[in-house]
Design an enzyme around this catalytic site. Sequence first.
Site, mmCIF file in Angstrom:
data_model
loop_
_atom_site.group_PDB
_atom_site.id
_atom_site.type_symbol
_atom_site.label_atom_id
_atom_site.label_comp_id
_atom_site.label_asym_id
_atom_site.label_seq_id
_atom_site.Cartn_x
_atom_site.Cartn_y
_atom_site.Cartn_z
ATOM 1 C CG HIS A 84 -1.672 -1.262 1.442
ATOM 2 N ND1 HIS A 84 -2.890 -1.559 0.873
ATOM 3 C CD2 HIS A 84 -1.316 -2.359 2.153
ATOM 4 C CE1 HIS A 84 -3.268 -2.778 1.238
ATOM 5 N NE2 HIS A 84 -2.332 -3.287 2.012
ATOM 6 C CB SER A 100 12.808 22.535 -15.212
ATOM 7 O OG SER A 100 11.994 23.682 -15.268
ATOM 8 C CE LYS A 120 11.335 19.634 -11.635
ATOM 9 N NZ LYS A 120 10.112 19.213 -11.026
ATOM 10 C CD GLU A 163 8.775 12.117 -15.438
ATOM 11 O OE1 GLU A 163 7.861 12.867 -15.792
ATOM 12 O OE2 GLU A 163 9.868 12.543 -15.019
#
Length: 479
Positions: free
Chosen positions: A176, A297, A303, A310
Amino acid sequence: MTEPSSPDSPSTPASGSLDRKMEAWSARFSEPMSELVKRYTASIDFDKRLWQADIRGSLAHAAMLAMEGIINPHDFAAIEKGMNQIRAEIESGKFEWKLELEDVHLNIEARLTALIGDAGKRLHTGRSRNDQVATDVRLWLRGEIDLIVELLVDLQKALLTLAEQNADVIMPGFTHLQVAQPVSFGHHMLAYVEMFSRDAERMVDVRKRVNRLPLGAAALAGTSFPIDRQLVAQMLGFDELCQNSLDAVSDRDFAIEFTAAASLLMVHVSRLSEELVLWMSQSFGFIDIADRYCTGSSIMPQKKNPDVPELARGKTGRVVGHLMSLITLMKGQPLAYNKDNQEDKEPLFDTVDTLKDTLRIFAEMMGGITVKPEAMRLAALKGYATATDLADYLVKKGMAFRDAHEAVAHAVRICQDRGIDLADLSIDELKKFSPLVGNEVKEVLTLEGSVAARKHVGGTAPEGVRTQIIRHQKRLNTD
Ligand code: ARG
């Protein structure tokens, strides 16, 4: 059926060249095909990638026709010579693909006839584009499956190396997405090795059904020529013949099955990707991915984004989408061949491309991962990951498991209130939860003690992880 002047028909007049196909059609129809329809029905832009399989299949067919005396040896020699030239033209980029010739099959055949004349026109004897295209796709896919299986081996090897280097590194295992029990990072990597090894098994299994020869089914009913299908199968390396001509030209279940196996594979990649993304986030900080697989970024200078995992997670949707396309493509089709089937190619091709690129990148990228054992350790310590071990300890001392579960739950609650871990409690404090607690309990509460205790087959003990690594290495090196 309704295309007497189509080159699929064995009764194509010897004088009608494929280049004049449109003229032949105008004789049958009252107007030429519209430019839009020409573009709509053509597949050459994407099916030209089947050219090698198409030439290979044609040569085997022609060789069989010659052996059976259906065409003469001179015609076969001319076909071979012509095909060699076509191969050279395609390889050097000189071949002129023509939209008006619709697909790879008609393009190659028309060029053959332009090069060698009448012998070229005899190639299509006893064959149709319907069995030809089914053969080409199977031949092509078979080769791609072999490449994919090799890439899966590379990826598994990369994961094994990572597992080997980190067999003793302890991280929190989750259920979980809550800290559950400590596990070896190597063990976690081996879970993916298991998944990818099953994906490879599935690919090998799908290949068996891909590797059956449709050629000889002709348009749909077979042919009146005395063909030897077994011979063609042998020449092309097919294990078996498709045993029903209607089925042979019309079903694409082999492509659906492949795309289903590909979807599962991508789902596994996607799960791994999800974990890599989480682990690289500042909140986890478990790993770092080498800069060459990340981007920055345009607005936030700090970043570093895990773009590759992804994107792989995103591309999983694309492959599952292709599975949906193919399975839906099939569902309304009456026997036998329908033009719908031309739509099988783009989803199939894109599935293969996506899979190969993804596997290649992942095999490399997994080797470029930096593991941060300290962060993993801290996270495992924070989450009462050894609570089950304490319960098991009490059970071994004679308490019933449900009672032990209760006692430890109570202890965890106290720790939570005080902001400390179970291991921070003194022996005396622990004894308050159960008189069965002895001095050796501290051993049980360590992360190392917890993983080391799970030493049965499939457990997370580093010792077992190492045994599994050896098993996998042997399997991968002997396959
Ligand atoms: N380009 C076609 C395909 O991909 C080849 C078969 C065409 N057959 C036909 N009867 N029109 O399916």
